[in-house]
Structure formats: C-alpha cells, structure tokens
Design a protein around this motif. Structure first.
Motif, PDB file in Angstrom:
ATOM      1  N   GLU A 168      34.790  36.326  38.124  1.00 28.50           N
ATOM      2  CA  GLU A 168      34.464  35.071  37.447  1.00 28.50           C
ATOM      3  C   GLU A 168      35.508  34.732  36.391  1.00 28.50           C
ATOM      4  N   VAL A 169      35.911  35.711  35.617  1.00 24.84           N
ATOM      5  CA  VAL A 169      36.901  35.480  34.549  1.00 24.84           C
ATOM      6  C   VAL A 169      38.279  35.209  35.138  1.00 24.84           C
ATOM      7  N   LEU A 170      38.703  36.041  36.076  1.00 27.68           N
ATOM      8  CA  LEU A 170      40.054  35.926  36.625  1.00 27.68           C
ATOM      9  C   LEU A 170      40.251  34.629  37.403  1.00 27.68           C
ATOM     10  N   ALA A 171      39.175  34.053  37.919  1.00 30.56           N
ATOM     11  CA  ALA A 171      39.295  32.792  38.660  1.00 30.56           C
ATOM     12  C   ALA A 171      39.791  31.656  37.773  1.00 30.56           C
ATOM     13  N   HIS A 172      39.621  31.792  36.451  1.00 22.68           N
ATOM     14  CA  HIS A 172      40.065  30.754  35.516  1.00 22.68           C
ATOM     15  C   HIS A 172      41.503  30.967  35.032  1.00 22.68           C
ATOM     16  N   THR A 199      40.362  52.985  33.870  1.00 21.82           N
ATOM     17  CA  THR A 199      40.341  51.631  33.320  1.00 21.82           C
ATOM     18  C   THR A 199      41.496  50.813  33.864  1.00 21.82           C
ATOM     19  N   ALA A 200      42.696  51.382  33.806  1.00 22.56           N
ATOM     20  CA  ALA A 200      43.881  50.664  34.297  1.00 22.56           C
ATOM     21  C   ALA A 200      43.774  50.392  35.791  1.00 22.56           C
ATOM     22  N   ARG A 201      43.272  51.364  36.536  1.00 20.16           N
ATOM     23  CA  ARG A 201      43.116  51.205  37.986  1.00 20.16           C
ATOM     24  C   ARG A 201      42.130  50.088  38.302  1.00 20.16           C
ATOM     25  N   ALA A 202      41.028  50.008  37.549  1.00 25.49           N
ATOM     26  CA  ALA A 202      40.036  48.956  37.786  1.00 25.49           C
ATOM     27  C   ALA A 202      40.641  47.575  37.545  1.00 25.49           C
ATOM     28  N   HIS A 203      41.413  47.425  36.450  1.00 18.67           N
ATOM     29  CA  HIS A 203      42.076  46.143  36.179  1.00 18.67           C
ATOM     30  C   HIS A 203      43.091  45.825  37.273  1.00 18.67           C
ATOM     31  N   TRP A 204      43.848  46.848  37.692  1.00 20.14           N
ATOM     32  CA  TRP A 204      44.878  46.658  38.717  1.00 20.14           C
ATOM     33  C   TRP A 204      44.255  46.186  40.027  1.00 20.14           C
ATOM     34  N   PHE A 205      43.153  46.821  40.434  1.00 18.45           N
ATOM     35  CA  PHE A 205      42.455  46.414  41.655  1.00 18.45           C
ATOM     36  C   PHE A 205      41.958  44.973  41.542  1.00 18.45           C
ATOM     37  N   ALA A 206      41.353  44.635  40.398  1.00 21.88           N
ATOM     38  CA  ALA A 206      40.795  43.293  40.224  1.00 21.88           C
ATOM     39  C   ALA A 206      41.889  42.234  40.275  1.00 21.88           C
ATOM     40  N   LEU A 207      43.030  42.515  39.654  1.00 25.58           N
ATOM     41  CA  LEU A 207      44.131  41.547  39.633  1.00 25.58           C
ATOM     42  C   LEU A 207      44.743  41.385  41.017  1.00 25.58           C
ATOM     43  N   LEU A 208      44.940  42.491  41.730  1.00 23.31           N
ATOM     44  CA  LEU A 208      45.471  42.396  43.091  1.00 23.31           C
ATOM     45  C   LEU A 208      44.566  41.551  43.975  1.00 23.31           C
ATOM     46  N   THR A 209      43.267  41.758  43.851  1.00 25.06           N
ATOM     47  CA  THR A 209      42.306  41.011  44.668  1.00 25.06           C
ATOM     48  C   THR A 209      42.342  39.535  44.348  1.00 25.06           C
ATOM     49  N   GLU A 210      42.370  39.209  43.062  1.00 21.68           N
ATOM     50  CA  GLU A 210      42.385  37.800  42.657  1.00 21.68           C
ATOM     51  C   GLU A 210      43.672  37.111  43.097  1.00 21.68           C
ATOM     52  N   LEU A 211      44.788  37.837  43.092  1.00 20.70           N
ATOM     53  CA  LEU A 211      46.071  37.260  43.517  1.00 20.70           C
ATOM     54  C   LEU A 211      46.225  37.228  45.034  1.00 20.70           C
ATOM     55  N   GLY A 212      45.227  37.750  45.749  1.00 16.51           N
ATOM     56  CA  GLY A 212      45.305  37.770  47.206  1.00 16.51           C
ATOM     57  C   GLY A 212      46.292  38.780  47.744  1.00 16.51           C
ATOM     58  N   GLN A 213      46.548  39.844  46.979  1.00 16.43           N
ATOM     59  CA  GLN A 213      47.517  40.852  47.386  1.00 16.43           C
ATOM     60  C   GLN A 213      46.859  42.211  47.636  1.00 16.43           C
TER      61      GLN A 213
END
Length: 457
Positions: free
Chosen positions: A254-258, A316-330
């Motif tokens: 929800e947050v990363l979509a913005h 923590t870093a891994r969770a952020h990394w996974f979330a960012l990759l997913t949001e970027l479609g990578q």
C-alpha cells in the motif's frame, strides 16, 4: 506559519528516530505536536493516542524509567586525541566530537606520524621503529629514545582504537537499522514535510526500537492500533503524505504503490549496500566460531549479541529488498538470487523452556540449516534460487510465501496496544526503581554481581 512550539515538537520527534524513547512518550509528543498545530484530531486517533500517552513518563507519578533511552554509543578517542595534542606539536586541541569522527582521528594519526617519520600502518614495534642512526637520519636526534618510543606506542594504540571505533559504530548502525529500518537516516527536511507523516514514522519507529522480552512465544508485534490510527490519517490525505519517507520504515504494498520508481530504486540501492554490509558482519561472527546450524542454540564462545543484532538487521533489510523488488516488477531476480532468512541464536534455557512447554525448534531453523550461507550467495560462490528455497520449505512443511521465504512479508493486522514493560535483561519488572536495583545487582543476567551496563538488545 508554524508556531515555535510546533517546530520544537517536530524536531523532538525527529530526534527520537535515533533515540530509544518508549512508544508512550512518543505518543505524548505527538499529542503535543497536534495541539501546537491547532488542528483537531479525529476521534479514533485521539482515543488511540490518549490510550498510549496515559502511560508516558510525564503522566506517571514517578516519571522514571530504568531503561536507557538511547542506543549505547561506542567510547570515542577523546582521551587519545588529548594525549596526542600534548606530545605532538602538529596536533591542535580538538573539540570533543572529533573523538567520534574516524576521519579526524585518522588525519591526526597521519599528521603526528610525520613528526617521527612513521607512516600510517607501521605498527610493528620490532621492525618499524627507528634505531638511533635512523632517528638521526630523519632529523629526530633531539628526541630521546624514550620519548620516541612513547610517541610510537601512542600512535600504534590510536590505530587500534580507530579500528575498534569503526567496528563498534558499524555494529551500532546495524543494531539501529535492524530495529528501525532507515528511520535514523531520514533528514529533517524529508521527515518534516507533513506532520501526519512525521507522527506515524516516529511512533512506528519507537515501537520497532522496543527491547526483546524473555519468552518462549512470539515477540510483541510492532504494528499496533495506535500505528493503525496514525496510518489511517495518511490514507485520508494521500496527496499531502510523504510516502517516500514512510517507505523508509513501513514498506507495505500500500505504501510503496504511492512512491515513484525513481525513489523506489534509490531505496533498493541503499538496501543492497546494507545487505552486503550486514553479510560481512555475519560472516565475521561465523568465522570466529561457527554456530550449531541445526539447532541455533548458543554454545560457549559464540558471540550471540553480534550475531543476533546482525541477524535482525539482515532480515529487516531482506524484507525491504523483497518488497521493493516486487513493487518495481523485478521479482524475477529472486528466481536466480533468493538469499534466505537468518535466525537468531537461542539461549539454552529458552530452548529447554520451549521443549518442556510442548514446543520445539522453529521450522524456519530447519530451512536455514539446508540453505547456502547468505554471504556465499551474495558473493556468487553458491547458488540459492527461489526454486531451491521452495523445495527445502516443502521438505519441512513450511509455507514459503506466508513465511516470507520467497515473497515479501504478508500484510499484518494491527494488534491491541499494550503498555511497554520495564525490562531487566528481558524479564518484565513492574516497578522501575526495583528494576534499577535488580539490574545493578546482576539479577537475571546469568553473571556475577556487577554494575549496571547499557543494553544493546
């Protein structure tokens, strides 16, 4: 134009991002912020903040907590710099904060070394010191052997001190990032873009900074009803919210979509670098004494504090990394490189507690034990694709998606607010004055009686 009081409270909230204030005290600061702003709060947010702030130190009769309200800081080189200033003419008296700055300390060592013909890194007391003829050739004939040796020893100790300081500062950053993500790195200008944004970030960070409790169950969840009420305010005014700042600490879909792709990429680069930094800390702890991977129970000689701090930071870093990759479609990257989670070490008495209460090792421990080590994966020495993790998870009946092994953490529901307990080595104590006495006596520490020490975990 914001009032001076509003500005003051906003700066106090920003300062709390590098401190360890109780969530209740941050909730009280948020109340003060909104009161100084002069804008009314909706009933849900007002009730949630009031519930937490009722237990703030300003509202309790004793107004005291036995727990440190800041992360332990490494001891700087102030004493060594003062000594160098008295022995070397090229070293001026420096302000106290210079002792915490590795760059300034190194500059002093190099400058002082030139006075006695010593290059940086020449620390061998038998091979690198000048003899009498070499001192004369270097125009150091006026300095006695004793005075020369004194200066040489000081610079050698200063280099060792500098190495320890850099290591301890890195560990402190690892600890803070593991608990509060990138909140401590948020500049004030970004944090203060919007008061609702600032309030949510400050509160969720304070919740993340809470200490672990000695238990055989799950630790307290960070996201509670107060955080939910504050996030609800951001949802109502999405155009005013600084979602990029929120993404530093709360990377939900929800947050990363913005957040723009450019900003998401910047965050991804930062987390990439941090993952490598933490992997180096984990590898160093592992190389000093390998752990019992099959159980992750502490053995004599294990540096459990460093490992657990680094493990939390890695996850923590891994969770952020996974979330960012997913949001970027990578997220197809995970098909090739999908480093696993890292469990914390468990004390033997806690492991026994689990067994006698009908539990056992967490299933994630078995998955971790069969996967390549994280630093080996990042360096490309061993392969760890998503398919391998899925196969290992299937073997141990672990859901790889719900367990966040191959996908971002699933969305979570807010838990009810509970008062932050006074802890003595992880054990809850009702009275803070009693907690101070117990900590000073060494109770619950598993060690002999000693003076109270700053807590890192």
């Amino acid at each position: 134009m914001p009032s001076p009081a509003f500005e003051q409270f906003l700066r106090e909230l920003h300062a709390s991002l590098t401190l360890r204030k109780r969530p209740e005290d941050v909730a009280r600061l948020i109340q003060d912020l909104y009161a100084a702003q002069g804008s009314g709060l909706d009933a849900a947010t007002e009730a949630a903040l009031a519930k937490a702030a009722a237990n703030s130190l300003r509202n309790l009769w004793h107004g005291y907590t036995s727990m440190q309200e800041e992360f332990a800081r490494p001891v700087g080189a102030q004493r060594q710099l003062a000594r160098a200033a008295s022995l070397f003419t090229s070293v001026p008296d420096l302000p106290d904060d210079a002792g915490d700055d590795p760059a300034q300390i190194e500059a002093v060592i190099r400058r002082a070394g030139e006075e006695i013909g010593r290059a940086y890194g020449q620390n061998d007391f038998g091979l690198d010191r000048f003899n009498r003829a070499e001192r004369r050739a270097a125009d150091l004939g006026e300095i006695s052997k004793r005075q020369y040796n004194k200066r040489f020893r000081l610079l050698r100790r200063m280099e060792a001190k500098l190495a320890r300081l850099i290591h301890e500062q890195r560990l402190r950053e690892v600890t803070i990032t593991g608990k509060g993500a990138l909140a401590h790195a948020l500049p004030y200008e970004l944090f203060a873009t919007d008061p609702d944004t600032a309030a949510f970030i400050a509160y969720i960070t304070a919740r993340g900074y809470m200490r672990s409790v000695f238990t055989n169950g799950r630790q307290r969840q960070v996201y509670d009803e107060v955080a939910e009420a504050l996030l609800q305010r951001l949802r109502k005014r999405p155009e005013r919210t600084c979602w990029y700042a929120v993404a530093h600490v709360h990377p939900t879909a929800e947050v990363l979509a913005h957040v723009s792709d450019q900003d998401l990429t910047q965050l991804l680069i930062r987390w990439n670098g941090f993952l490598r930094q933490v992997a180096a800390v984990l590898e160093d702890a592992w190389n000093r004494q390998p752990l019992e991977r099959n159980t992750m129970i502490v053995r004599r000689g294990n540096d459990s504090s460093t490992w657990n701090q680094a493990a939390q930071a890695w996850n923590t870093a891994r969770a952020h990394w996974f979330a960012l990759l997913t949001e970027l479609g990578q997220d197809e990257i995970l098909d090739r490189i999908c480093p696993g989670k890292v469990p914390r070490l468990m004390a033997a008495d806690v492991a026994y507690w689990h067994r006698v209460s009908g539990g056992g090792l967490h299933p994630d421990t078995y998955v971790w034990a069969e996967l390549p080590l994280p630093w080996e994966v990042l360096r490309g020495e061993k392969e760890c694709p998503r398919s391998l993790i899925e196969a290992v998870c299937a073997r141990h009946r672990v859901d790889p998606i719900a367990g966040a092994w191959t996908a971002p953490r699933p969305s979570i529901e807010a838990v009810a607010y509970r008062r932050t307990p006074e802890l003595v080595h992880g054990v809850a104590v009702a009275d803070p004055l009693m907690a101070s006495a117990l900590r000073s006596a060494g109770v619950f520490s598993g060690k002999d009686k000693r003076a109270a020490a700053q807590e890192w975990t």
